[in-house]
Design an enzyme around this catalytic site. Structure first.
Site, mmCIF file in Angstrom:
data_model
loop_
_atom_site.group_PDB
_atom_site.id
_atom_site.type_symbol
_atom_site.label_atom_id
_atom_site.label_comp_id
_atom_site.label_asym_id
_atom_site.label_seq_id
_atom_site.Cartn_x
_atom_site.Cartn_y
_atom_site.Cartn_z
ATOM 1 N N PRO A 87 0.816 -1.221 0.000
ATOM 2 C CA PRO A 87 0.000 0.000 0.000
ATOM 3 C C PRO A 87 0.848 1.270 0.000
ATOM 4 C CG PRO A 87 -0.453 -1.364 1.957
ATOM 5 C CD PRO A 87 0.568 -2.078 1.144
ATOM 6 N N GLU A 114 2.867 -7.023 8.901
ATOM 7 C CA GLU A 114 2.772 -5.585 9.159
ATOM 8 C C GLU A 114 3.669 -4.802 8.211
ATOM 9 O OE1 GLU A 114 0.861 -4.132 11.831
ATOM 10 O OE2 GLU A 114 -0.008 -6.121 11.631
ATOM 11 N N ARG A 151 -4.264 -9.117 -20.199
ATOM 12 C CA ARG A 151 -5.298 -8.866 -21.202
ATOM 13 C C ARG A 151 -4.822 -7.938 -22.323
ATOM 14 N NH1 ARG A 151 -7.766 -4.049 -20.601
ATOM 15 N NH2 ARG A 151 -9.727 -4.545 -21.604
HETATM 16 CL CL1 6GU Z 1 -0.278 -3.839 -3.060
HETATM 17 N N1 6GU Z 1 -1.066 -4.569 -0.682
HETATM 18 C C1 6GU Z 1 -1.872 -4.501 0.383
HETATM 19 N N2 6GU Z 1 -1.642 -5.300 1.438
HETATM 20 N N3 6GU Z 1 -2.884 -3.652 0.467
HETATM 21 C C2 6GU Z 1 -3.090 -2.873 -0.600
HETATM 22 C C3 6GU Z 1 -2.304 -2.895 -1.738
HETATM 23 C C4 6GU Z 1 -1.272 -3.784 -1.752
HETATM 24 N N4 6GU Z 1 -2.755 -1.989 -2.622
HETATM 25 C C5 6GU Z 1 -3.792 -1.426 -2.035
HETATM 26 N N5 6GU Z 1 -4.004 -1.940 -0.802
#
Ligand code: 6GU
Length: 231
Positions: A87, A114, A151
């Protein structure tokens, strides 16, 4: 194209890789996807891949060694584009999908704790997020990447659907669609779609696409305007 996925939950990919368009692309050798469980590279007795953080605090941190060893086990890894899904990465978008489609070999690491030991980051070229929300792990993000990239590979989607590759479609939302019946509970299909006039139908669809994008996604609409000039 080759894609290697490093994950602790390989079974999550089973259905994804065997069904529908992706399953067919793999069967037709248009893309080769390998799922690697990096737990197998742990040298500890219980195949541990995480540990508590230096400095204290809650949660566990993914260790660098099993990730490094798994990475090094991949043939040709030195030339591959290595992506960390997190994230904290840059948000993924359609232009990036096109860029990655042109790579010969991609390696994707999915985390499940984490955090990653910071030294894992140094092993990767790119950090990617799929949006501003938090998933329990990177697997779904990796699948989103793989799906959107695959795709775009020639022959993965058949020719009569090639309209999906128009840049027009990259920035604009889809126009409304209708199929039978022509009337449902008093709601009629727009006359123009039944007119048989293909020029008018095309114009109507483009206008509806533009209108919908302007109403719902002004950010995409502005991008479209940048590429296509004033309408
Ligand atoms: Cl790449 N990983 C995680 N754990 N949460 C996310 C993400 C990735 N992209 C958006 N939320």
């Amino acid at each position: 194209m080759r894609i290697d996925v490093l994950t602790l939950f390989p079974k999550m990919f089973d259905g994804f890789l065997s069904e529908s368009i992706l399953g067919k692309a793999i069967d037709n050798n248009l893309v080769e996807i390998k799922i690697i469980n990096y737990r197998e590279f742990s040298k500890s007795k219980h195949k541990k891949v995480d540990d508590s953080p230096y400095g204290g605090g809650p949660g566990m941190v993914l260790c660098v060694e099993p990730v490094y060893d798994a990475l090094m086990s991949i043939k040709g890894q030195e030339k591959a584009l290595k992506i960390l899904v997190t994230p904290q990465g840059k948000t993924f978008h359609q232009e990036k999908a096109y860029e990655l489609r042109d790579k010969e070999h991609i390696i994707i690491l999915c985390g499940h704790y984490e955090g990653y030991d910071e030294r894992i980051r140094d092993l990767f070229d790119l950090e990617v997020s799929i949006g501003d929300y938090v998933l329990t792990g990177g697997e779904i993000a990796a699948m989103a990447l793989i799906d959107s990239i695959t795709r775009l590979i020639p022959k993965v989607i058949n020719k009569d659907e090639s309209h999906i590759f128009d840049s027009f479609n990259d920035y604009l939302l889809e126009h409304p669609h209708y199929t039978r019946p022509s009337e449902f509970r008093g709601k009629k299909v727009p006359d123009v779609l039944i007119s048989g006039n293909h020029k008018l139908i095309k114009e109507w669809r483009e206008n509806e696409s533009i209108k919908r994008t302007k109403e719902r996604r002004i950010d995409l609409y502005n991008k479209y305007r940048e590429e296509h000039g004033d309408e």
